[in-house]
Write a protein that holds these residues in place. Sequence first.
Motif, short mmCIF file in Angstrom:
data_model
loop_
_atom_site.label_atom_id
_atom_site.label_comp_id
_atom_site.label_asym_id
_atom_site.label_seq_id
_atom_site.Cartn_x
_atom_site.Cartn_y
_atom_site.Cartn_z
N LEU A 1 -7.05 1.38 11.97
CA LEU A 1 -6.85 1.06 10.55
C LEU A 1 -8.18 1.13 9.80
O LEU A 1 -8.25 1.70 8.69
N GLU A 2 -9.24 0.59 10.38
CA GLU A 2 -10.55 0.64 9.73
C GLU A 2 -11.05 2.07 9.62
O GLU A 2 -11.64 2.46 8.60
N TRP A 3 -10.84 2.88 10.65
CA TRP A 3 -11.24 4.28 10.58
C TRP A 3 -10.50 5.00 9.44
O TRP A 3 -11.08 5.80 8.72
N LEU A 4 -9.21 4.71 9.32
CA LEU A 4 -8.43 5.33 8.24
C LEU A 4 -8.95 4.92 6.87
O LEU A 4 -9.08 5.76 5.96
N LEU A 5 -9.26 3.63 6.71
CA LEU A 5 -9.77 3.16 5.42
C LEU A 5 -11.15 3.75 5.13
O LEU A 5 -11.46 4.08 3.98
N ASP A 6 -11.97 3.91 6.17
CA ASP A 6 -13.26 4.57 5.98
C ASP A 6 -13.06 6.01 5.48
O ASP A 6 -13.79 6.49 4.61
N GLY A 7 -12.07 6.67 6.06
CA GLY A 7 -11.79 8.04 5.63
C GLY A 7 -11.30 8.10 4.19
O GLY A 7 -11.71 8.96 3.41
#
Length: 248
Positions: free
Chosen positions: A229-235
Amino acid sequence: MTSSERRPETGGLVWFDAPAPPRATEQLSRERIVAAAMELADDQVPGEITMRALAARLGVRSPMALYRYVGSKDGLVDLMTDQVYGQITVPRGDGWRAALQGLGRTSWDAVQRHLWFARLAFSRPPMGPNALHLYDTALAELEPLGLDAATRMGFVKTVLGHVLGSGLALLEEQTMRARVGFHSDSDLDAAAAPYVERIAAAGEHPYFIRWATDPQRLAPEPQSFEQVLEWLLDGLATLLPPEDRSPA
């Protein structure tokens, strides 16, 4: 009314011009039927139910009595999924990232309580009151970013896609394990050991064998739901101007 004036098909959605359910009785009401259907689905590994099984749980002789309250099996699915949407929350006032984090975390909690939701959510348009409130709240938190309509909804769908995809994978894995009898990783390891030994001895698939025989492979995965989820939000943040990328 002529053929050209006919209204479009509603696809059986319970929200579209459906007649009001009959008055509740001591035994039946729309709310009681939906609650019993959710409990029944929770009790089944694949989350699949029949109207006959639901009628039996409610102590009703004929499943036809249920249709007067929910319209159809699809109408029941609409009502069940919207109840789960009502368990999902979006934090307000703390910025887009906190809003989408809350959306992801609470929807993942809801999916783990009701794994069948991950499958049924793909099967019907999310048009119930709880679903519309959820989308409206999430989009409101994205409004200050000045994104176009497609991108705003894309942010929301990226998070929900991660949730529902993860839930669907978990549902299918649990269904498979129940069907073939592998109730734990050790059960699967024991069943697969002779096969793994055979292909290892033949020198086939060396990198897979290296992974399969590494004790560390059973350690908690670094790509947990939260981490992804954090990786997606970073993207997603890379699509924003620098001043809007911060969590707040």
